[in-house]
Design an enzyme around this catalytic site. Structure first.
Site, short mmCIF file in Angstrom:
data_model
loop_
_atom_site.label_atom_id
_atom_site.label_comp_id
_atom_site.label_asym_id
_atom_site.label_seq_id
_atom_site.Cartn_x
_atom_site.Cartn_y
_atom_site.Cartn_z
N THR A 1 -4.76 4.93 -21.60
CA THR A 1 -4.58 3.63 -20.97
C THR A 1 -3.17 3.18 -21.34
O THR A 1 -2.48 3.82 -22.13
CB THR A 1 -5.60 2.60 -21.51
OG1 THR A 1 -5.58 2.66 -22.92
CG2 THR A 1 -6.99 2.86 -20.99
N GLU B 1 -0.20 4.93 -0.54
CA GLU B 1 -0.89 6.21 -0.80
C GLU B 1 0.10 7.37 -0.76
O GLU B 1 0.97 7.42 0.12
CB GLU B 1 -2.00 6.42 0.22
CG GLU B 1 -3.23 5.59 -0.12
CD GLU B 1 -4.36 5.72 0.89
OE1 GLU B 1 -4.23 6.52 1.82
OE2 GLU B 1 -5.35 5.01 0.72
N ARG C 1 -2.87 -3.51 -17.86
CA ARG C 1 -4.12 -2.75 -17.75
C ARG C 1 -3.89 -1.61 -16.76
O ARG C 1 -3.72 -1.85 -15.57
CB ARG C 1 -5.25 -3.64 -17.22
CG ARG C 1 -5.65 -4.78 -18.14
CD ARG C 1 -6.21 -4.30 -19.46
NE ARG C 1 -7.39 -3.50 -19.30
CZ ARG C 1 -8.63 -3.90 -19.61
NH1 ARG C 1 -8.83 -5.08 -20.11
NH2 ARG C 1 -9.67 -3.10 -19.43
N ASP D 1 -7.12 12.43 -25.32
CA ASP D 1 -7.17 11.05 -24.82
C ASP D 1 -6.59 10.16 -25.91
O ASP D 1 -7.24 9.92 -26.94
CB ASP D 1 -8.63 10.70 -24.51
CG ASP D 1 -8.80 9.26 -24.03
OD1 ASP D 1 -7.86 8.46 -24.19
OD2 ASP D 1 -9.88 8.94 -23.51
N LYS E 1 -3.16 -0.84 -24.66
CA LYS E 1 -3.63 -1.02 -26.04
C LYS E 1 -2.41 -1.07 -26.97
O LYS E 1 -1.61 -2.00 -26.85
CB LYS E 1 -4.63 0.08 -26.38
CG LYS E 1 -5.87 0.05 -25.46
CD LYS E 1 -6.92 1.03 -25.87
CE LYS E 1 -8.19 0.88 -25.05
NZ LYS E 1 -8.27 1.82 -23.92
N TYR F 1 0.86 -1.20 0.00
CA TYR F 1 0.00 0.00 0.00
C TYR F 1 0.88 1.23 0.00
O TYR F 1 1.82 1.31 0.78
CB TYR F 1 -0.90 0.01 1.25
CG TYR F 1 -2.35 0.04 0.86
CD1 TYR F 1 -2.87 1.14 0.19
CD2 TYR F 1 -3.19 -1.04 1.11
CE1 TYR F 1 -4.19 1.18 -0.22
CE2 TYR F 1 -4.50 -1.02 0.71
CZ TYR F 1 -5.00 0.10 0.04
OH TYR F 1 -6.30 0.12 -0.36
N1 DSN Z 1 -11.31 0.81 -24.16
C1 DSN Z 1 -12.37 1.08 -25.04
C2 DSN Z 1 -12.26 0.29 -26.27
O1 DSN Z 1 -12.49 -0.93 -26.34
O2 DSN Z 1 -11.95 0.92 -27.25
C3 DSN Z 1 -13.65 1.04 -24.38
O3 DSN Z 1 -13.61 1.78 -23.21
#
Ligand code: DSN
Length: 425
Positions: free
Chosen positions: A233, A63, A242, A207, A236, A61
């Site tokens: 994110t 924080e 993740r 984004d 991808k 942990y």
């Molecule tokens: N992450 C997105 C996607 O599959 O494009 C959905 O939030």
């Protein structure tokens, strides 16, 4: 954890302690090994990323931020988080990096928390045009806590309607302007959004969740330095765990950090932080640059094959890692096609197309991307073969014999391209 060094455990393995979960994970490994995974937001993380993400860092942990924690015993954690932020900052040329957001949606929520109050006007691209839920779409709290104004794409060519965005911004004067997409196959003109934001005094947020790997590799123009804040994110095209990250100008460092912790989150997921650091190191290599270029080459090859076979692609093709296919002229709904493709070992998601007359759960299209197949080393020849299979499946979507035959062919092709992060099966 499957590491290179010999480990002697004093506990029995998962296969013995929880055979049910173990068996399901094994089945998922086989599924990921034997299928062609074309969901554009998915990928194969490297073994190194998975090792870090599955490590004992999960036990901690922490924080706070490096050297300013509410818990003791942070020597390794501080070093890991500093390294992750430094690597991401160097990779993208960012002035400040926060790697604590649990994923892309929390990263975007942090931006709202930093720069807006409930009831304020915000603006983003609408979901059916290819935007994201958290860019102000109605069913997201970003659409109900704020007065969300939504721009879209043009009816004639389905390209982002920058004129509409400018006019709406001038009319509504949003505090925050989001750009970036989840189902948009073309280059995003971040400079155009910068000038719109400047005209109305909005904070510009890019984004780049889908394209962060392409941006890191210089295959898509970067918004870093143009946008006030960049969110992403990390799993991808970036090929990390993740997770989520925020990059911003120094001037916004305090606001962003405060919004993430203690504004929205508690302790960061340190195992994810370490895995982001590993991914950022991988993304800085010449091999990753070549990988990102191949993602786009493969997407273009697949798009060409589908076009040649009479499929209608939104905007006519792709400049990035994905395409959206409108199946209306094929007479097959997106969901039906996606389910048949899955039975044939080809994994896509059904997707709305711009101005879709059908519902989001049963839309007119499918969304297809090449990050995962490219991670396996597949090239344009395989991409074209996949295009031919997609055509066969859509045409014969009710013929289980055809689907079974294709699933076997897919499995055979996959066996020639071992997937990163998976044991050789
Ligand atoms: N992450 C997105 C996607 O599959 O494009 C959905 O939030």
């Amino acid at each position: 954890m499957n590491t290179a060094k010999q480990i002697t455990w004093h506990e029995p393995p998962l296969a013995e302690t929880d055979p049910e979960i173990f068996a399901l994970i094994e089945r998922e490994e086989a599924y990921q090994r034997d299928t062609v995974r074309l969901i554009p937001s998915e990928n194969y993380a490297s073994r190194g990323v998975l090792e870090a993400a599955g490590s004992v860092l999960s036990n901690k942990y922490s924080e706070g931020y490096p050297f300013k924690r509410y818990y003791e015993g942070q020597a390794q954690i501080d070093a890991i988080e500093e390294l992750a932020c430094k690597r991401v900052a160097e990779l993208f040329g960012a002035e400040h990096v926060n790697v604590q957001p649990y994923s892309g949606s929390p990263a975007n929520f942090a931006v709202y928390a930093a720069f807006a109050s409930p009831g304020d006007t915000v603006m983003g691209m609408m979901l059916p045009a290819g935007g994201h839920l958290t860019h102000g779409w109605g069913v997201s709290v970003t659409g109900s806590f704020f007065k969300a104004v939504q721009y879209g794409v043009r009816e004639n060519d389905h390209l982002i309607d920058y004129d509409q965005a400018r006019n709406l911004a001038k009319e509504h004067r949003p505090k925050i302007l989001f750009c970036g997409a989840t189902a948009y196959p073309r280059i995003i003109d971040f400079q155009a959004f910068r000038s719109i934001a400047d005209e109305v005094g909005a904070i510009l947020v890019a984004d780049i969740a889908h394209i962060s790997g392409l941006v890191a590799a210089g295959v898509h123009p970067s918004p870093v330095g143009l946008a006030d804040v960049v969110t992403s994110t990390t799993h991808k095209t970036f090929r990390g765990p993740r997770g989520g990250m925020i990059m911003c100008k120094k001037a916004h460092r305090k606001a962003i950090n405060k919004a993430v912790f203690p504004g929205l989150q508690g302790g960061p997921h340190n195992q994810t932080t370490a895995a982001i650091a590993v991914a950022a190191r991988e993304a800085a290599t010449p091999e990753f640059k070549a990988y990102a270029q191949k993602i786009v080459e493969n997407a273009k090859a697949l798009a060409e094959e589908l076009n040649a076979r009479g499929f209608r692609l939104v905007t006519g093709g792709t400049d990035n890692h994905l395409m959206v296919v409108d199946l209306t002229n094929k007479g097959v709904p997106g969901k039906t096609a996606a389910k048949a493709l899955d039975r044939a070992g080809i994994v896509v998601n059904s997707n709305t197309v711009p101005f879709d007359p059908r519902t989001p759960f049963d839309p007119s299209g499918i969304r297809i991307g090449t990050p995962a197949i490219t991670s396996r080393g597949m090239g344009m020849g395989e991409a074209k073969r996949i295009g031919a299979w997609i055509d066969d499946v859509v045409t014969h979507h009710e013929d289980e014999a055809v689907l079974t035959r294709i699933a076997a062919e897919v499995k055979e092709m996959c066996s020639q391209f071992p997937a990163p992060g998976l044991p050789i099966g």
